[in-house]
Design an enzyme around this catalytic site. Structure first.
Site, short mmCIF file in Angstrom:
data_model
loop_
_atom_site.label_atom_id
_atom_site.label_comp_id
_atom_site.label_asym_id
_atom_site.label_seq_id
_atom_site.Cartn_x
_atom_site.Cartn_y
_atom_site.Cartn_z
N ARG A 96 -4.40 -10.43 3.64
CA ARG A 96 -4.41 -10.13 2.46
C ARG A 96 -2.86 -10.18 2.09
O ARG A 96 -2.46 -8.69 1.67
CB ARG A 96 -5.70 -9.42 1.77
CG ARG A 96 -6.00 -9.46 0.41
CD ARG A 96 -7.25 -9.40 0.43
NE ARG A 96 -7.63 -8.53 -1.27
CZ ARG A 96 -7.01 -7.34 -1.77
NH1 ARG A 96 -6.53 -6.48 -1.76
NH2 ARG A 96 -7.67 -7.75 -3.04
N LYS B 50 0.75 -0.96 -0.18
CA LYS B 50 0.02 0.08 -0.04
C LYS B 50 0.63 1.26 -0.28
O LYS B 50 2.40 1.34 0.14
CB LYS B 50 -1.08 -0.12 1.08
CG LYS B 50 -2.23 -0.99 1.62
CD LYS B 50 -3.31 -0.96 0.39
CE LYS B 50 -4.33 -2.11 -0.04
NZ LYS B 50 -4.66 -1.98 1.14
#
Length: 283
Positions: A258, A223
């Site tokens: 995840r 991210k």
């Protein structure tokens, strides 16, 4: 804790499960286009299982900041053949990453047992009925705004308290719609309408979400906040930062992480569990 997903009963919490990401998209932030064709996506999913993935999350619409929605027919074309082939070939536990009820229904018919809905049942009024009728597992994620605009100016008073209140309300809404609470997993939505500091605080205070009483899925993989902390590194260079975030997520009580880099992160999970929980494979 048991996570009920159709005919599956997934033990979520005894150890941290690794969910491998299969993006069947041309524009995902980290690997857009790499697995757009069905053959490539199936091969990638199979490789992730071999590398240690416990579940696969298959998506046909990018949710990166600034992304536009994909027409339902195109999303179906991307994900349904991949799910069908992967389930038939491997028997994998498959989640479909979608906000569209029709995509969810056809993905479940093809073999998916979980719906990963970043809108938390708010994006399509028919989604709750699909999940309730099929008894699929459901991931309810927090997002401030929508992918197109979510990073414009996210603001919170107490980010963790506000996310927890939102997730609790969405869980109650799911139950009111006929979904079993045992089918629900919560996701605080790392990177979805949050600043760098918001994301860091969520990870720092992750254990506070335990009060919700359901398993927590955390998705920090590659991210942007990791890139910012490391000096504006691109997604391809965020492996070590992702490892740090995953280790802290495990220590904070995440039931599922995840991730893109399954082989590496599965090893990170094992060491993080050995340190934080005294749990050692084979020990």
């Amino acid at each position: 804790m048991i996570w009920k997903a159709r005919h599956r009963e997934i033990e979520a919490g005894r150890r941290t499960l690794v969910m491998g990401i299969v993006n069947v998209t041309p524009d995902s932030f980290s690997d857009g286009g790499a697995f757009l064709g069905a053959d490539a996506a199936v091969a990638h999913g199979t490789a992730l299982l071999a590398a240690g993935a416990d579940l696969l999350d298959i998506g046909g619409e990018s949710s990166r900041p600034g992304s536009d929605p994909v027409p339902v027919e195109e999303e179906l074309r991307r994900v349904v053949p991949v799910i069908d082939r992967l389930v038939k070939a491997t028997g994998a536990v498959v989640s479909v990453d979608t906000t569209k009820a029709r995509v969810a229904a056809e993905a479940i018919a093809a073999g998916a047992v979980i719906v990963n809905d970043i809108s938390a049942l708010r994006g399509d009024p028919r989604m709750a009925d699909v999940v309730a009728h099929t008894k699929a597992g459901i991931v309810l994620m927090h997002m401030q705004g929508e992918p197109k605009t979510m990073q414009a100016a996210p603001k919170y008073g107490d980010v963790v308290a506000e996310i927890a209140a939102f997730l609790r309300e969405r869980g109650e809404a799911a139950v009111a719609a006929g979904i079993s609470m045992e089918a629900v997993v919560y996701d605080p939505g790392i990177g979805f309408g949050k600043t760098v500091d918001h994301n860091l605080e969520i990870l720092r205070r992750l254990s506070e979400f335990a009060a919700l009483g359901r398993p927590l899925l955390v998705g920090p993989s590659r991210k942007a906040f990791i890139g910012k902390v490391l000096g504006d590194l691109p997604a391809a260079e965020r492996l070590e930062g992702t490892a740090a975030a995953v280790a802290l997520a495990v220590a904070g009580g995440a039931a599922i992480v995840r991730v893109h880099d399954v082989a590496v992160m599965a090893r990170v999970v094992l060491v993080a569990e050995a340190i934080s929980k005294g749990r050692r494979a084979g020990g």
